[in-house]
Design a protein around this motif. Sequence first.
Motif, short mmCIF file in Angstrom:
data_model
loop_
_atom_site.label_atom_id
_atom_site.label_comp_id
_atom_site.label_asym_id
_atom_site.label_seq_id
_atom_site.Cartn_x
_atom_site.Cartn_y
_atom_site.Cartn_z
N UNK A 97 0.87 -1.18 0.00
CA UNK A 97 0.00 0.00 0.00
C UNK A 97 0.91 1.22 0.00
N UNK A 125 6.32 -17.03 5.90
CA UNK A 125 5.91 -16.29 7.10
C UNK A 125 7.09 -16.17 8.06
N UNK A 129 8.70 -12.66 9.35
CA UNK A 129 8.01 -12.32 10.60
C UNK A 129 8.70 -11.19 11.36
N UNK A 135 0.25 -1.18 6.84
CA UNK A 135 -0.92 -0.98 5.99
C UNK A 135 -1.78 -2.25 5.90
N UNK A 136 -1.21 -3.40 6.21
CA UNK A 136 -1.99 -4.63 6.14
C UNK A 136 -1.94 -5.32 4.78
N UNK A 139 -1.01 -10.46 3.30
CA UNK A 139 -1.40 -11.62 2.51
C UNK A 139 -0.96 -11.47 1.05
N UNK A 140 -1.03 -10.26 0.55
CA UNK A 140 -0.55 -10.01 -0.82
C UNK A 140 0.95 -10.25 -0.92
N UNK B 604 -7.63 -4.10 -1.66
CA UNK B 604 -6.41 -3.85 -0.89
C UNK B 604 -6.73 -2.99 0.33
N UNK B 607 -8.75 -5.02 2.88
CA UNK B 607 -7.86 -5.95 3.59
C UNK B 607 -7.03 -5.21 4.64
N UNK B 608 -6.49 -4.08 4.23
CA UNK B 608 -5.66 -3.31 5.16
C UNK B 608 -6.46 -2.86 6.38
N UNK B 611 -6.86 -5.83 8.73
CA UNK B 611 -5.64 -6.15 9.48
C UNK B 611 -5.42 -5.13 10.60
N UNK B 612 -5.59 -3.86 10.28
CA UNK B 612 -5.41 -2.85 11.32
C UNK B 612 -6.43 -3.01 12.43
N UNK B 639 2.34 -4.51 17.00
CA UNK B 639 1.22 -4.57 16.06
C UNK B 639 1.17 -5.97 15.46
N UNK B 640 0.09 -6.26 14.76
CA UNK B 640 -0.10 -7.59 14.18
C UNK B 640 1.06 -7.94 13.24
N UNK B 641 1.58 -9.14 13.39
CA UNK B 641 2.76 -9.54 12.62
C UNK B 641 2.34 -10.50 11.49
N UNK B 642 3.30 -10.81 10.63
CA UNK B 642 3.03 -11.73 9.52
C UNK B 642 2.44 -13.05 10.02
N UNK B 643 2.97 -13.55 11.15
CA UNK B 643 2.50 -14.86 11.63
C UNK B 643 1.14 -14.76 12.29
N UNK B 645 -1.40 -12.59 10.97
CA UNK B 645 -2.40 -12.10 10.01
C UNK B 645 -3.17 -13.28 9.41
N UNK B 646 -4.50 -13.22 9.48
CA UNK B 646 -5.29 -14.36 9.00
C UNK B 646 -5.38 -14.42 7.47
N UNK B 647 -5.79 -15.57 6.99
CA UNK B 647 -6.22 -15.69 5.61
C UNK B 647 -7.45 -14.80 5.44
N UNK B 648 -7.54 -14.15 4.31
CA UNK B 648 -8.69 -13.26 4.10
C UNK B 648 -9.32 -13.50 2.74
#
Lengths: 157, 702
Positions: A97, A125, A129, A135-136, A139-140, B604, B607-608, B611-612, B639-643, B645-648
């Motif tokens: 983003x 991951x 990590x 920005x979230x 997954x992308x 996008x 999704x963002x 996650x936030x 804050x939420x990390x890669x491990x 973050x859920x499938x969306x």
Amino acid sequence: MSLSFTVNGETRTVEAAAGTSLLDVLRNHLGLVGTRFGCGLEQCGSCMVLVDGEPVHACSRDVSTLAGRTVTTIEGLSSDGKRQPLQQAFLDEQAGQCGYCLSGILISAKALLDRNPRPSRADIVAALDRHLCRCGAHQRILRAVERAAAVMRGEAG
Amino acid sequence: MTAALPTSLIENPRLDRWIRFLPDRTVRIASGKVEIGQGIVTALGQIAADELDLPYGRVVVLSGDTAEGPDELYTSSSHSIEIGGSSIRLICAEVRANALERAALRLNCSPTDLAVVEGRFLQCGAETGQDYWTVAGEIDLTQNVKGTATPKAASAHSIVGQDVPRRDLPAKVSGGAAFIHDVLTHGILHARVLRQPSPGAQLVSLGEAAIRRAAKGEIQILREANFVAFVSEAESVADAAAVAAERQARWDRVRKLTPEQQEAAWLRDQPSEERPHGAAAAASPPRNLVRATYSRPYVAHASLAPSCALAEYRDGHLTVHSHGQGMHPLRRNLAAALGLPIEAITARHLHGAGCYGHNGADDAAMDAALIAMRLPGRQIRVRWRREEEFGFEPVGPAMLITLHVQLDDRGYPADWTTEIWSPTHVQRPGSGGALLASEALANPPPPAKPTDPPVERGGGATRNAIPLYDIPAHRILHHLVLNPPVRTSALRGLGALPNVFAIESMLDDLAARIGQDPLAYRLAILFDPRARRLLEQAALRCGWASRGPAGTGKGLGLGFARYKNRSAYAAVAAAVAVDEEVRVERIWCVADAGLVVNPDGARNQLEGGIVQAISWTLKEQVRFDERGIASRDWGSYPILSFSEVPEMQVELVDGAGNPALGLGECSCGPAAAAVGNAVAHALGARIHDMPFTRERIVKALL
């Protein structure tokens, strides 16, 4: 002090005071601004570069430890101005983003794919990590690394 | 004159503020809306290209430029497509019509005989040699927009509605100088600021000699009252000076905070302004009253990059570059704070990291401007330190919400009161707030009376406080808390996330009281067909029909809202697993944003936002100690990390028959609510307070 090391395939000699960070040298001495400052504490991963192929936080790496070593930055990922499959995969997935985190993430992804051409989602991951993305786009980004791996293996992207 | 013009056109009626034909056969569109990671520049370019019948690549977008672009206030509240986009659409439709008229005169035909193909004008399918650029000189762009041209119907769009790739991403995956932080021109001066610990604090002494020693290089120390800056040709020297200065500064009259003030519960007993809204007072004594209290603490924007700004004062003119959300407002605010005439300032936007609201960007611009005024002729670059961004950016306000719901005999809401305690959600400079450094100058601005956007304008604390469900009577009791311990301001969605979390939590618990399924309960009191469709679709996607019993450690929850009750709709379902911590395993989101300019860009954003929202719900809280905000790094503000973050699975329903609705913030509230309801389902007990810490999970189970 003066020291030489290889940056993106070229030998560079820099004058820097002891204790100067690699990040400062890259951005302010060598004009390689693609490596970003995020926190200075090895907590966000924005400044990741490869040193002898291993991901390293440039923000806290004392440049004096790098004499004779090989550094690869985000600028070194493209060759002859052409994007690599990894970068193209990020564009194909629109994996970003604001994009501030991407330089560091691409570096860690490159290190992963260099040693593991067939990473599982869990491997990706784990490799990413220690990077933050606010920005979230996570997954992308994960999909982009998977796509790049497939392309680099010669499978359809 | 057609129906009311968008506010952006009323404020900036001249065509040439919006559009110019450039000699290289491109069209330059200007916008006051700026790129903050949401892809707006790409989307606005799509709208213009479509309306002008140009290839997308022939439209360039100038964004956030006070010298040449329109004033559209801030890039906020999901207004950029609704207002900025519709303005550009009208402008382009009108200029297209003007151009065809001019070409028709030359060709001695009727404009209706002409078609536009890639910018060329064709007469009955044949080339005419005419195009936008041949007639551009005859179109008077100094005229005001009439607003009479009719934009294309949605069915005629060929670029709008397509997944056009983001224009700015190639540079951002290639290490380009994509951000304001990367402007490191030769001769630039790097600056860092010693922050006044709190407004009113007085600098008693500063160990300048020790700071110079620690800086290990040439440094200028600029001081004006309680504002101190360190300036050097070497960034590392300026940085070292600022770090040392923290230890070498003695302050008096520092406001001391306590950890108790960091909790939303603290707000209830504070002085407040009463702002009631809606139905008259509920019947007394109440019938079948259900009451519950929910909260969110102070949370941070936590941009990945600390704020940065550039400023140069040369020959009496100040040029500022900033990644703030509005360049025209910044220009006005700088003029007022610096005592300069507004014509003496130009403000231009450059990209920063995602901001998600009012962070330190404007304040960094003020820092740079102050320093530039003291060092004329030099380009000044201020970059905040990480701890400065966390410690001094305005934070998203804490909110405490008590819902008072009277039920009818069947168990559905008959009378609904949302009672809110919250500090202001909008404290931008010039409207309730000040540029941070001006507090440190000799004549700080007088304290502004706190205010909050009224419900009619989308609300601040009251945003989404009124349920979209059909409830016979509803009202808001808003206690605007007047003296919060920290500076609060706009954070993505303002009050929407806490309010939707509270409302949707309550609905699940009300359904349980009458033994009804939460989805069926909602559908029983929700008449808007667009809303019903989303909830039904989200339920289908997540397998709602086979949802298991409560209390198993696995949960499935729903959340729904229409952002501001008038922008985009979103329904979200969350699947969670809970033991000592909450793990969000999967998310399904279905949204209706009407006409969508760039579906992939929209997804996008959705999704963002999800996650936030999960990150705020599960993990985030700004913490205080005696010196103020104590959570000043990513270790103390995770804050939420890669491990994590859920499938969306995110989808947009076909909404092209309806106008475009702002969507950048619409998924946040429903996502927080879905997680809250899923956790309640997993535990068989509800957590009312964000973030969902281990202690709160354990307490809910007791």
